[in-house]
Design a protein around this motif. Structure first.
Motif, mmCIF file in Angstrom:
data_model
loop_
_atom_site.group_PDB
_atom_site.id
_atom_site.type_symbol
_atom_site.label_atom_id
_atom_site.label_comp_id
_atom_site.label_asym_id
_atom_site.label_seq_id
_atom_site.Cartn_x
_atom_site.Cartn_y
_atom_site.Cartn_z
ATOM 1 N N ALA A 15 0.828 -1.205 0.000
ATOM 2 C CA ALA A 15 0.000 0.000 0.000
ATOM 3 C C ALA A 15 0.864 1.258 0.000
ATOM 4 N N LEU A 16 1.941 1.243 0.780
ATOM 5 C CA LEU A 16 2.853 2.390 0.823
ATOM 6 C C LEU A 16 3.494 2.624 -0.545
ATOM 7 N N GLU A 17 3.871 1.547 -1.221
ATOM 8 C CA GLU A 17 4.468 1.675 -2.550
ATOM 9 C C GLU A 17 3.478 2.293 -3.541
ATOM 10 N N ALA A 18 2.197 1.931 -3.414
ATOM 11 C CA ALA A 18 1.178 2.518 -4.289
ATOM 12 C C ALA A 18 1.065 4.020 -4.036
ATOM 13 N N GLY A 178 -7.071 9.018 6.457
ATOM 14 C CA GLY A 178 -7.372 7.595 6.444
ATOM 15 C C GLY A 178 -6.105 6.790 6.641
ATOM 16 N N SER A 179 -6.224 5.500 6.526
ATOM 17 C CA SER A 179 -5.082 4.599 6.737
ATOM 18 C C SER A 179 -4.516 4.125 5.405
ATOM 19 N N VAL A 180 -3.199 4.182 5.305
ATOM 20 C CA VAL A 180 -2.535 3.602 4.133
ATOM 21 C C VAL A 180 -2.710 2.094 4.126
ATOM 22 N N GLY A 181 -2.452 1.463 5.268
ATOM 23 C CA GLY A 181 -2.334 0.011 5.304
ATOM 24 C C GLY A 181 -3.585 -0.771 5.579
ATOM 25 N N VAL A 182 -4.450 -0.259 6.470
ATOM 26 C CA VAL A 182 -5.662 -0.986 6.862
ATOM 27 C C VAL A 182 -6.824 0.012 6.931
ATOM 28 N N PRO A 183 -7.244 0.552 5.799
ATOM 29 C CA PRO A 183 -8.249 1.614 5.817
ATOM 30 C C PRO A 183 -9.667 1.115 6.037
ATOM 31 N N ILE A 184 -10.488 1.988 6.582
ATOM 32 C CA ILE A 184 -11.915 1.742 6.701
ATOM 33 C C ILE A 184 -12.613 2.463 5.544
ATOM 34 N N GLY A 185 -13.472 1.744 4.845
ATOM 35 C CA GLY A 185 -14.266 2.397 3.807
ATOM 36 C C GLY A 185 -13.802 2.170 2.389
ATOM 37 N N CYS A 186 -12.735 1.415 2.201
ATOM 38 C CA CYS A 186 -12.335 1.028 0.845
ATOM 39 C C CYS A 186 -11.767 -0.383 0.892
ATOM 40 N N HIS A 191 -5.566 4.437 1.487
ATOM 41 C CA HIS A 191 -6.051 5.802 1.616
ATOM 42 C C HIS A 191 -4.889 6.742 1.933
ATOM 43 N N MET A 192 -4.901 7.908 1.357
ATOM 44 C CA MET A 192 -3.989 8.992 1.693
ATOM 45 C C MET A 192 -4.691 10.300 1.329
ATOM 46 N N ALA A 193 -4.037 11.413 1.570
ATOM 47 C CA ALA A 193 -4.622 12.708 1.228
ATOM 48 C C ALA A 193 -3.549 13.606 0.635
ATOM 49 N N VAL A 194 -4.002 14.587 -0.118
ATOM 50 C CA VAL A 194 -3.124 15.626 -0.647
ATOM 51 C C VAL A 194 -3.693 16.973 -0.238
ATOM 52 N N LEU A 195 -2.855 17.806 0.375
ATOM 53 C CA LEU A 195 -3.240 19.169 0.731
ATOM 54 C C LEU A 195 -2.683 20.129 -0.305
ATOM 55 N N SER A 196 -3.536 21.005 -0.814
ATOM 56 C CA SER A 196 -3.121 22.020 -1.792
ATOM 57 C C SER A 196 -3.408 23.404 -1.227
ATOM 58 N N LYS A 205 -7.688 16.791 -0.724
ATOM 59 C CA LYS A 205 -8.159 15.808 -1.703
ATOM 60 C C LYS A 205 -7.916 14.422 -1.134
ATOM 61 N N GLY A 206 -8.981 13.675 -0.882
ATOM 62 C CA GLY A 206 -8.832 12.295 -0.441
ATOM 63 C C GLY A 206 -8.504 11.398 -1.617
ATOM 64 N N VAL A 207 -7.538 10.522 -1.427
ATOM 65 C CA VAL A 207 -7.071 9.657 -2.514
ATOM 66 C C VAL A 207 -7.230 8.194 -2.111
ATOM 67 N N THR A 208 -7.773 7.383 -3.011
ATOM 68 C CA THR A 208 -7.896 5.934 -2.815
ATOM 69 C C THR A 208 -7.117 5.240 -3.916
ATOM 70 N N LEU A 209 -6.193 4.373 -3.527
ATOM 71 C CA LEU A 209 -5.293 3.746 -4.498
ATOM 72 C C LEU A 209 -5.337 2.224 -4.379
ATOM 73 N N PRO A 210 -5.728 1.517 -5.434
ATOM 74 C CA PRO A 210 -5.695 0.050 -5.407
ATOM 75 C C PRO A 210 -4.261 -0.461 -5.530
ATOM 76 N N TYR A 211 -4.034 -1.681 -5.059
ATOM 77 C CA TYR A 211 -2.737 -2.326 -5.214
ATOM 78 C C TYR A 211 -2.982 -3.827 -5.284
ATOM 79 N N ASP A 212 -1.924 -4.601 -5.421
ATOM 80 C CA ASP A 212 -2.050 -6.047 -5.616
ATOM 81 C C ASP A 212 -2.284 -6.734 -4.269
#
Length: 286
Positions: A15-18, A178-186, A191-196, A205-212
């Motif tokens: 998840a961190l690599e994603a 949210g949690s990178v490794g064990v998130p609730i809701g996806c 889960h991660m976020a970007v602040l602009s 901006k909330g970000v959801t990233l799939p991985y293997d």
């Protein structure tokens, strides 16, 4: 100006690599980490090595979470009673796979912080709250509102709940990536976020990233965690697969079953019998 915000990796290096791939693709060069870097997933050293490289290549702010505090106390001889095949088995497994330099880094971290970037408004950092890394801050909760009224800044970041959200109260913003490794809701994602910084304010901006997820499951199956913390492993895998935080519910149910039958129970030494009963009842045993 953009800043990536990551929390609660929990040794899930896939998840961190994603997240890191996304950060690189977006050209972001600043990262805030909110703690709970390891535990729950196997091979914590892979995550620690990644974090070392990230801290060399990016401008970073890092604070510690409750898991780092657990490992610091354990290293200092705290009588936490960690044993394998109990709800503390994954902590003992993780601790035995950490290096002395990892523990020194944990010790060097504060449990809170403040980000000051020129031309922007300050951001306060915490894992749980400013007084307790284990305190849960949720939207509209009384303790959350009280904290936001008192903080000497307009923005605060927190983690620990594993739930991604942005909440405003009396002109103050609380942001949880949210949690990178064990998130609730996806499901099977990070889960991660970007602040602009835009128009004189921080926008999230909330970000959801799939991985293997299959590779993560295979790593669990091949690791010593399967022998040393099997029931916890099942809880975490199901949590990641379904986007539901099963582990605390399973621990509570096992504790209640043990207390009901034995008349008393120790949170750190719940016998495997009750763990199995709780996990079976919840459909978590593979």
């Amino acid at each position: 100006m953009r800043v990536a915000v990551l929390s609660d990796i929990h040794s899930n290096h896939f998840a961190l690599e994603a997240c890191l791939h996304y950060i690189e693709k977006e050209g972001i060069n600043k990262i805030i980490f909110l703690g709970d870097y390891v535990s729950d997933c196997p091979n914590p050293q892979t995550t620690m090595n990644l974090l070392t490289q990230i801290r060399k290549n990016y401008e970073t702010w890092c604070i510690r979470g409750n898991r780092e505090e657990y490992f610091i106390r354990h290293a200092q001889g705290y009588a936490d009673g960690w044993v394998y095949q109990a709800n503390t088995g994954n902590l003992l497994y993780t601790y035995e796979n950490l290096r002395s330099e990892d523990l020194k880094w944990f010790q060097s971290l504060s449990n809170k912080g403040r980000v000051k970037l020129e031309g922007t408004k300050d951001i306060i950092l915490a894992h749980g709250s400013l007084v307790n890394t284990r305190e849960l801050l949720y939207e509209k909760a009384e303790n959350t509102n009280k904290l936001l009224k008192e903080i000497p800044a307009s923005y605060m970041l927190c983690g620990h709940t594993h739930k991604q959200f942005q909440y405003e109260y009396e002109g103050k913003q609380l942001i949880n990536p949210g949690s990178v490794g064990v998130p609730i809701g996806c499901k099977k994602s990070a889960h991660m976020a970007v602040l602009s910084w835009e128009e004189g304010m921080w926008k999230m901006k909330g970000v959801t990233l799939p991985y293997d997820f299959k590779r993560l499951r295979e790593e669990f199956e091949a690791s010593e965690m399967k022998e040393k913390a099997y029931l916890w492993m099942c809880c975490i895998l199901h949590s990641i697969e379904d986007g539901v935080n099963y582990a605390p519910t399973c621990v509570k149910k096992a504790y209640d079953l043990a207390k009901q039958e034995l008349g008393n129970a120790d949170w750190n030494h719940i016998p495997p019998k009750y763990w199995n009963l709780a996990a079976k009842h919840m459909g978590l045993l593979d």
